[in-house]
Every structure is written in structure tokens, then in C-alpha cells.
Write an enzyme that holds these catalytic residues in place. Sequence first.
Site, PDB file in Angstrom:
ATOM      1  N   LYS A  13      82.593  10.584 -19.231  1.00  0.00           N
ATOM      2  CA  LYS A  13      83.441   9.469 -18.670  1.00  0.00           C
ATOM      3  C   LYS A  13      83.889   9.917 -17.648  1.00  0.00           C
ATOM      4  CE  LYS A  13      85.513   8.789 -22.736  1.00  0.00           C
ATOM      5  NZ  LYS A  13      84.994   9.926 -23.597  1.00  0.00           N
ATOM      6  N   ARG A  88      91.524   2.671 -27.306  1.00  0.00           N
ATOM      7  CA  ARG A  88      90.713   3.501 -28.403  1.00  0.00           C
ATOM      8  C   ARG A  88      90.587   3.052 -29.678  1.00  0.00           C
ATOM      9  NH1 ARG A  88      90.671   8.686 -25.266  1.00  0.00           N
ATOM     10  NH2 ARG A  88      89.437  10.201 -26.609  1.00  0.00           N
ATOM     11  N   ARG A 127      82.541  23.110 -21.507  1.00  0.00           N
ATOM     12  CA  ARG A 127      83.091  22.619 -20.304  1.00  0.00           C
ATOM     13  C   ARG A 127      84.431  23.293 -19.750  1.00  0.00           C
ATOM     14  NH1 ARG A 127      85.891  16.433 -21.096  1.00  0.00           N
ATOM     15  NH2 ARG A 127      86.477  17.666 -23.117  1.00  0.00           N
ATOM     16  N   ARG A 160      89.840  23.484 -22.608  1.00  0.00           N
ATOM     17  CA  ARG A 160      90.500  22.672 -23.221  1.00  0.00           C
ATOM     18  C   ARG A 160      90.753  23.347 -24.677  1.00  0.00           C
ATOM     19  NH1 ARG A 160      89.388  16.614 -21.854  1.00  0.00           N
ATOM     20  NH2 ARG A 160      89.818  16.243 -24.029  1.00  0.00           N
ATOM     21  N   ARG A 171      86.777  14.940 -33.644  1.00  0.00           N
ATOM     22  CA  ARG A 171      86.830  13.811 -32.512  1.00  0.00           C
ATOM     23  C   ARG A 171      85.863  12.907 -32.500  1.00  0.00           C
ATOM     24  NH1 ARG A 171      87.361  17.543 -27.562  1.00  0.00           N
ATOM     25  NH2 ARG A 171      87.397  15.862 -26.179  1.00  0.00           N
TER      26      ARG A 171
HETATM   27  P1  AP5 Z   1      83.316  15.025 -19.472  1.00  0.00           P
HETATM   28  O1  AP5 Z   1      83.226  13.976 -18.230  1.00  0.00           O
HETATM   29  O2  AP5 Z   1      84.598  15.764 -19.391  1.00  0.00           O
HETATM   30  O3  AP5 Z   1      83.286  13.941 -20.673  1.00  0.00           O
HETATM   31  P2  AP5 Z   1      84.495  12.669 -21.337  1.00  0.00           P
HETATM   32  O4  AP5 Z   1      83.674  11.714 -21.814  1.00  0.00           O
HETATM   33  O5  AP5 Z   1      85.412  12.503 -20.142  1.00  0.00           O
HETATM   34  O6  AP5 Z   1      84.868  13.836 -22.196  1.00  0.00           O
HETATM   35  P3  AP5 Z   1      86.636  13.862 -22.971  1.00  0.00           P
HETATM   36  O7  AP5 Z   1      86.475  15.023 -24.040  1.00  0.00           O
HETATM   37  O8  AP5 Z   1      87.480  14.195 -21.919  1.00  0.00           O
HETATM   38  O9  AP5 Z   1      86.747  12.670 -23.640  1.00  0.00           O
HETATM   39  P4  AP5 Z   1      87.785  12.566 -24.810  1.00  0.00           P
HETATM   40  O10 AP5 Z   1      87.711  10.890 -25.071  1.00  0.00           O
HETATM   41  O11 AP5 Z   1      87.290  13.029 -25.985  1.00  0.00           O
HETATM   42  O12 AP5 Z   1      88.919  13.247 -24.136  1.00  0.00           O
HETATM   43  P5  AP5 Z   1      90.265  12.785 -23.608  1.00  0.00           P
HETATM   44  O13 AP5 Z   1      90.930  13.528 -22.487  1.00  0.00           O
HETATM   45  O14 AP5 Z   1      90.261  11.180 -23.188  1.00  0.00           O
HETATM   46  O15 AP5 Z   1      82.114  15.828 -19.806  1.00  0.00           O
HETATM   47  C1  AP5 Z   1      82.126  16.596 -20.809  1.00  0.00           C
HETATM   48  C2  AP5 Z   1      81.181  17.725 -20.075  1.00  0.00           C
HETATM   49  O16 AP5 Z   1      79.975  17.433 -20.419  1.00  0.00           O
HETATM   50  C3  AP5 Z   1      81.691  18.630 -18.979  1.00  0.00           C
HETATM   51  O17 AP5 Z   1      81.467  19.790 -19.015  1.00  0.00           O
HETATM   52  C4  AP5 Z   1      80.411  18.206 -18.135  1.00  0.00           C
HETATM   53  O18 AP5 Z   1      80.251  18.681 -17.007  1.00  0.00           O
HETATM   54  C5  AP5 Z   1      79.291  17.714 -18.944  1.00  0.00           C
HETATM   55  N1  AP5 Z   1      78.437  16.493 -18.711  1.00  0.00           N
HETATM   56  C6  AP5 Z   1      78.845  15.430 -18.110  1.00  0.00           C
HETATM   57  N2  AP5 Z   1      77.780  14.522 -17.842  1.00  0.00           N
HETATM   58  C7  AP5 Z   1      76.609  15.550 -18.397  1.00  0.00           C
HETATM   59  C8  AP5 Z   1      75.249  15.265 -18.190  1.00  0.00           C
HETATM   60  N3  AP5 Z   1      74.830  14.085 -17.960  1.00  0.00           N
HETATM   61  N4  AP5 Z   1      74.525  16.160 -18.772  1.00  0.00           N
HETATM   62  C9  AP5 Z   1      74.970  17.522 -19.041  1.00  0.00           C
HETATM   63  N5  AP5 Z   1      76.341  17.645 -19.197  1.00  0.00           N
HETATM   64  C10 AP5 Z   1      77.327  16.609 -18.866  1.00  0.00           C
HETATM   65  O19 AP5 Z   1      91.386  12.609 -24.879  1.00  0.00           O
HETATM   66  C11 AP5 Z   1      91.698  13.639 -25.615  1.00  0.00           C
HETATM   67  C12 AP5 Z   1      92.446  13.578 -26.676  1.00  0.00           C
HETATM   68  O20 AP5 Z   1      93.856  12.698 -26.217  1.00  0.00           O
HETATM   69  C13 AP5 Z   1      92.102  12.595 -27.987  1.00  0.00           C
HETATM   70  O21 AP5 Z   1      91.302  13.507 -28.912  1.00  0.00           O
HETATM   71  C14 AP5 Z   1      93.409  11.949 -28.265  1.00  0.00           C
HETATM   72  O22 AP5 Z   1      93.960  12.904 -29.318  1.00  0.00           O
HETATM   73  C15 AP5 Z   1      94.335  11.830 -27.222  1.00  0.00           C
HETATM   74  N6  AP5 Z   1      93.977  10.349 -26.623  1.00  0.00           N
HETATM   75  C16 AP5 Z   1      93.817  10.276 -25.548  1.00  0.00           C
HETATM   76  N7  AP5 Z   1      93.724   8.738 -25.156  1.00  0.00           N
HETATM   77  C17 AP5 Z   1      94.206   8.104 -26.375  1.00  0.00           C
HETATM   78  C18 AP5 Z   1      94.552   7.009 -26.740  1.00  0.00           C
HETATM   79  N8  AP5 Z   1      94.019   5.825 -25.857  1.00  0.00           N
HETATM   80  N9  AP5 Z   1      95.018   6.618 -27.948  1.00  0.00           N
HETATM   81  C19 AP5 Z   1      95.067   7.700 -28.824  1.00  0.00           C
HETATM   82  N10 AP5 Z   1      94.960   9.062 -28.334  1.00  0.00           N
HETATM   83  C20 AP5 Z   1      94.228   9.336 -27.223  1.00  0.00           C
END
Ligand code: AP5
Length: 219
Positions: A13, A88, A127, A160, A171
Site C-alpha cells: 500500500k 481499519r 523491508r 520497523r 498483524r
Molecule cells: P509496503 O508498501 O511498505 O506495504 P504496506 O502495505 O504499506 O505495509 P505496512 O506494513 O506499512 O502496512 P500496515 O498496514 O501493516 O502498517 P501501518 O504502518 O499502516 O511494502 C512492504 C514491503 O514489501 C516493502 O519492503 C516493499 O518494498 C515490498 N513490496 C511492495 N510491493 C511488492 C511487490 N509487488 N513485490 C515484492 N515486494 C514488494 O500500521 C502499523 C500499525 O499502526 C498497525 O499495526 C496499528 O497498530 C497502527 N495503526 C495504523 N493505522 C491504524 C488504524 N487506522 N487503526 C488502528 N491502528 C492503526
Amino acid sequence: MNLIFLGPPGAGKGTQAQRICWEYSITQLSTGDLLRAHISKGTNLGKEAESFINAGNLVPDELIIALIKEELLLPQYKNGYLLDGFPRTVPQAIALDKLLDELKQSIDLVLVLEVPDEDIVERLTARRTCPTCGKVYHLVFNPPLSEGKCDLDGSDLFLRKDDNEETVTKRLKVYKEQTMPIIKYYQEKNLVQSINGVGRLEQIYKNIKSILKSFIKEK
Ligand code: AP5
């Protein structure tokens, strides 16, 4: 254009959102990035959120909804935005609808990036993220030009705290139980477009762009 990006942790994403926002001149709003910024500044919200994030749990709805209410009023979101990581939970989706009604705005499309569980751990444990500009890399699939350094600003890349195997598994479980129900919520509003998130970054981006192109044409 106001978009929501959904998908499991590590679906890509953030990676795709950065390109979409640059190309369509809209602003990325990542609740994960906002929370991590609060943690590094040591704010009250950051202190409350940190233990939930490090354990792979969601931060409580009321904290997130308050954060979004404040954020969406800022001028940088006036020309459109992409919500990455929010909503979420169903209560967050309902709160967002209420807020958008008040702001006389709406969501145009919900993009769901689909990636099977077996790819996720491999993606997240390799990552690396830039602490300065937020650019995301992968040690194998999308490596930086110079080892350990951001291509854009030379900062030292970091892993991270929630990107270890145990937390990633948690997660994924949380995503299935608490976030997947909102796909149905938006399907009932006819807003959902699913995209295969497996394959080359460039091809996935092309597929997203063709969905956005036909949406803009229809509008
Ligand atoms: P990346 O693009 O970083 O993936 P992503 O989907 O953004 O993953 P996140 O881990 O950031 O999502 P998340 O939703 O768990 O975390 P968030 O920060 O929102 O890609 C991942 C890796 O894969 C990278 O290394 C990339 O290079 C690689 N890649 C990408 N595409 C690829 C492909 N096609 N092929 C191969 N490799 C590829 O949330 C973190 C925490 O914050 C949550 O767990 C929660 O505790 C809290 N939080 C955030 N938002 C909320 C909310 N709304 N409500 C409650 N808690 C929340």
C-alpha cells in the site's frame, strides 16, 4: 479524487501510494506514518500508541478517529487524498462517513491490494524504511542503490520494530478479524476495486493506473 487503500500488512500500500499521490497530485494520509511520527516526537498519543503497534494490535478507535478529524482539516488535503491504513475497523469506517458528510466530501474508490499470507512475512522482514522521507525499500525486490542508505536523501534506512515474524503474524490475524469486514461495508456502497498485489511493482502500478483512468473517464 479521494481514495482508500486497503490490504494486509506488507501488501504494498505504502509503496504504490507514494507513486499514485505523486502522479495524481493528491496527498497520502498514512495513519501508520502519523503514529510513528508521534512516537518519535514522544507526544502523549505516541506514548499511548506505541505498545499497541509493537504488539501488532490496532490502536484504539477513539484515538485514531480524533487524529483523522484533526488531520483532514489541514489544507494539504483540499485537492484530494489517499487514505493508507485508515479506516481499519467498521467503527472507523462509520466515523469516516460521518466526518465526510460534515465536510461535504466523499470517497470515490476503495482499492484493495490482495497478497497471500505466504508472501507477507518475506516482504516485511526484508523491508527497510527511510526515517526522513518515508520511502520504502525491500532488500531483494526493491533495494536502495547504495546499501543501507536512502536513494533520495542518503539517510540510514531502518527496520520497523513491528516487522518481525511474530508481530507480522499477529498483524495478519488482526487484519482478517477487524479490517476485512470493512471490504464488505464498502462493497455494499459499490466502491471496491480489487487488485492483484503479487508481481512486479511496475505492473501492479500500471493496473492501478488503468482502474483510476477509467474511473476519471466515467466521472
Ligand atoms: P509496503 O508498501 O511498505 O506495504 P504496506 O502495505 O504499506 O505495509 P505496512 O506494513 O506499512 O502496512 P500496515 O498496514 O501493516 O502498517 P501501518 O504502518 O499502516 O511494502 C512492504 C514491503 O514489501 C516493502 O519492503 C516493499 O518494498 C515490498 N513490496 C511492495 N510491493 C511488492 C511487490 N509487488 N513485490 C515484492 N515486494 C514488494 O500500521 C502499523 C500499525 O499502526 C498497525 O499495526 C496499528 O497498530 C497502527 N495503526 C495504523 N493505522 C491504524 C488504524 N487506522 N487503526 C488502528 N491502528 C492503526
